[in-house]
Scaffold this active site. Structure first.
Site, PDB file in Angstrom:
ATOM      1  N   GLY A   3       0.650  -0.972  -0.151  1.00 55.64           N
ATOM      2  CA  GLY A   3       0.270   0.384   0.106  1.00 55.64           C
ATOM      3  C   GLY A   3       0.532   1.566   0.372  1.00 55.64           C
ATOM      4  N   MET A  36       2.829   5.065   1.301  1.00 57.05           N
ATOM      5  CA  MET A  36       2.877   5.732   2.751  1.00 57.05           C
ATOM      6  C   MET A  36       1.603   6.191   3.535  1.00 57.05           C
ATOM      7  SD  MET A  36       6.261   8.163   1.247  1.00 57.05           S
ATOM      8  CE  MET A  36       7.006   7.290   0.025  1.00 57.05           C
ATOM      9  N   PHE A  37       1.461   6.381   4.816  1.00 53.23           N
ATOM     10  CA  PHE A  37       0.954   6.298   5.987  1.00 53.23           C
ATOM     11  C   PHE A  37      -0.132   5.216   5.808  1.00 53.23           C
ATOM     12  CE2 PHE A  37       2.318  10.890   3.831  1.00 53.23           C
ATOM     13  CZ  PHE A  37       2.875  10.755   4.823  1.00 53.23           C
ATOM     14  N   LYS A  55       1.929  -0.058   6.824  1.00 54.44           N
ATOM     15  CA  LYS A  55       2.349  -1.388   6.520  1.00 54.44           C
ATOM     16  C   LYS A  55       3.507  -1.527   7.792  1.00 54.44           C
ATOM     17  CE  LYS A  55       4.045   0.304   3.191  1.00 54.44           C
ATOM     18  NZ  LYS A  55       3.957   1.841   3.215  1.00 54.44           N
ATOM     19  N   ASP A  78      11.297  -5.213   5.957  1.00 53.88           N
ATOM     20  CA  ASP A  78      10.257  -3.923   6.284  1.00 53.88           C
ATOM     21  C   ASP A  78      10.804  -2.611   4.294  1.00 53.88           C
ATOM     22  OD1 ASP A  78       8.214  -1.902   6.602  1.00 53.88           O
ATOM     23  OD2 ASP A  78       9.867  -0.695   8.117  1.00 53.88           O
ATOM     24  N   GLU A  79      10.400  -1.996   4.592  1.00 54.92           N
ATOM     25  CA  GLU A  79      10.873  -2.321   3.350  1.00 54.92           C
ATOM     26  C   GLU A  79      11.951  -2.405   1.734  1.00 54.92           C
ATOM     27  OE1 GLU A  79      10.266   1.411   2.440  1.00 54.92           O
ATOM     28  OE2 GLU A  79       9.548   2.353   5.002  1.00 54.92           O
ATOM     29  N   CYS A 120      -7.204   9.151   1.504  1.00 56.88           N
ATOM     30  CA  CYS A 120      -6.879  10.674   1.246  1.00 56.88           C
ATOM     31  C   CYS A 120      -7.079  11.662   1.973  1.00 56.88           C
ATOM     32  CB  CYS A 120      -8.409  10.991   0.134  1.00 56.88           C
ATOM     33  SG  CYS A 120      -7.734  11.846  -1.184  1.00 56.88           S
ATOM     34  N   CYS A 155      -6.746   9.413  -2.980  1.00 55.29           N
ATOM     35  CA  CYS A 155      -7.373   8.377  -4.346  1.00 55.29           C
ATOM     36  C   CYS A 155      -7.147   9.250  -5.650  1.00 55.29           C
ATOM     37  CB  CYS A 155      -8.505   9.204  -3.642  1.00 55.29           C
ATOM     38  SG  CYS A 155      -8.853   9.850  -4.908  1.00 55.29           S
ATOM     39  N   CYS A 165      -8.271  12.281  -6.825  1.00 54.54           N
ATOM     40  CA  CYS A 165      -7.836  12.970  -6.078  1.00 54.54           C
ATOM     41  C   CYS A 165      -6.449  13.200  -6.586  1.00 54.54           C
ATOM     42  CB  CYS A 165      -8.051  13.249  -5.167  1.00 54.54           C
ATOM     43  SG  CYS A 165      -9.499  13.722  -3.981  1.00 54.54           S
TER      44      CYS A 165
HETATM   45 ZN   LIG Z   1      -9.373  12.127  -3.342  1.00 54.96          ZN
END
Ligand SMILES: [Zn+2]
Length: 183
Positions: free
Chosen positions: A8, A10-11, A14, A80-81, A137, A167, A170
């Protein structure tokens, strides 16, 4: 003996999910080991640190093949990463799975332009389990799709401050607005 990919933008939390799974398996009596590429030292050399400031000790590796040398002490490899590892991550993970290990990796699915990271997408294809997490988003509150970055720059650039979870809708609006400069 199974590969799980947590992916997924960032933020999307994960690393939080990676640590949660590690805690569970440790409670189940498994020897768990945390690993990350040495390239990713933005918070700490020898720890994985989540956005909520949870931390665990982690081995920082220069190359993925070194993972194989931990097979005598570690049952569960939590990495990770993963998108920042070199191509040898594939043979390292194949080896560990052959040895009956559990491998759980976390990594970005896409860069800020919405292009896939090769390492992550190849691992997603061969994994038994793929968990795709989503941030929110920043523009409209829908599930985010990508971690957008305004200015032109290096694909591997670290640090999350200049990134915005968006999203697809956007993202396309923002992209159209700056298309001539960046894309
Ligand atoms: Zn959006």
């Amino acid at each position: 003996m199974m590969l799980t990919v947590i992916t997924g933008g960032m933020f999307a939390e994960k690393s939080t999910e990676l640590l949660r799974r590690g805690r569970r398996l440790k409670r189940a009596g498994k020897e768990v080991g945390y690993f990350k590429p040495s390239f990713d030292n933005r918070y700490s050399e020898n720890e994985i640190v989540t956005h909520n400031n949870e931390r665990v000790p982690a081995y920082s590796l220069d190359q993925a093949l070194t993972l194989k040398s931990f097979d005598w002490i570690v049952d569960v490899f939590l990495i990770d990463e993963v998108q920042f590892f070199d191509k040898s991550i594939h043979s390292a993970i194949d080896y560990l799975l052959e040895q009956g290990k559990t491998v759980i990796v976390a990594g970005l699915d896409m860069d800020y332009r919405g292009h896939s990271f090769g390492i992550t997408s190849e691992l997603m294809a061969i994994a038994e389990e793929v968990v795709k997490l989503k941030a929110v988003c920043a523009e409209c509150g829908s599930d985010a799709w990508v971690s957008f970055k305004e200015e032109n720059g290096q694909r591997l650039q670290l640090g999350t401050n200049e990134y915005t979870p968006l999203c697809r809708k956007c993202f396309n609006i923002r992209r159209r607005a700056i298309e001539d400069e960046v894309f």
